[in-house]
Design an enzyme around this catalytic site. Sequence first.
Site, PDB file in Angstrom:
ATOM      1  N   GLU A  78     -15.756  68.866  15.875  1.00 45.29           N
ATOM      2  CA  GLU A  78     -15.684  68.619  17.686  1.00 45.29           C
ATOM      3  C   GLU A  78     -16.524  69.884  18.521  1.00 45.29           C
ATOM      4  OE1 GLU A  78     -14.796  65.992  18.977  1.00 45.29           O
ATOM      5  OE2 GLU A  78     -13.913  65.131  17.405  1.00 45.29           O
ATOM      6  N   ARG A  88      -3.289  57.337  26.340  1.00 41.85           N
ATOM      7  CA  ARG A  88      -3.296  55.920  25.758  1.00 41.85           C
ATOM      8  C   ARG A  88      -1.373  55.191  25.451  1.00 41.85           C
ATOM      9  NH1 ARG A  88      -3.356  53.390  21.090  1.00 41.85           N
ATOM     10  NH2 ARG A  88      -3.393  54.996  20.106  1.00 41.85           N
ATOM     11  N   CYS A 141      -4.661  65.637  20.742  1.00 37.14           N
ATOM     12  CA  CYS A 141      -6.001  67.043  20.102  1.00 37.14           C
ATOM     13  C   CYS A 141      -6.536  67.246  20.996  1.00 37.14           C
ATOM     14  CB  CYS A 141      -6.903  65.649  19.180  1.00 37.14           C
ATOM     15  SG  CYS A 141      -5.938  64.887  17.441  1.00 37.14           S
ATOM     16  N   HIS A 165     -11.324  67.550  13.717  1.00 39.36           N
ATOM     17  CA  HIS A 165     -10.574  65.898  13.739  1.00 39.36           C
ATOM     18  C   HIS A 165     -11.559  64.789  11.800  1.00 39.36           C
ATOM     19  CE1 HIS A 165      -9.732  64.481  17.953  1.00 39.36           C
ATOM     20  NE2 HIS A 165      -8.988  64.105  17.012  1.00 39.36           N
TER      21      HIS A 165
END
Length: 214
Positions: A78, A88, A141, A165
């Site tokens: 990342e 979510r 994350c 990831h």
Amino acid sequence: MKILITGFNPFGEESINPAFEAVKLLPETIEAAQIVKLEIPTEFKKAGKVLQEGIEINQPNVVVCIGQAGGRSAITPEKVAINLMDGRIPDNAGYQPFDTPVQEDGPTAYFSSLPVKAMVEAIREDGIPSFLSYTAGTYVCNYLMYELLYLIDHQYPQIKGGFIHVPFMTEQVVNKPNGTPSMDLETIAKGLEKAIEAIVKNDEDIQLHMGETH
């Protein structure tokens, strides 16, 4: 050199998390760097505390946090973390933030201080799919990556840090829709090892275009 590698425990409907399972397979030393492994709870508030405790206890030179990105087909270092929590789904403690900053006094975003492009290249050179990602999401994350870089900015300027990831491991997609991407656990672990090798070998990142057009 001492490198602290973290991986999350399972969350959502998953009974396993390839992040920490892959971390557990890493050797104890990589390119003469000592590897310290730490499991992190998939909880917004607790994750940062466990990470900071791990830093204080181990005093690493580098911190690399690993997380699951189900739906991705490659290992993706990342580039950036944003100052936003928007779940979510609830985390493992039942907390589900909505448009909440990670740190009230923090900047909008932080960039990884790891040689992320060199990491991508090292993984690819070993025949493993890898891409540079410009979004770590808005779940735990991204929270942990932002929290790590905030801690580095405010308390540990001598440390370099960032996030990677990884896809679902093969066993996780047996009952998922046809075409759901996955990667076997040994390949994930090998990719992480190559990324860590690149961290040890590269004080500065390589100059290579990896931007996105969308």
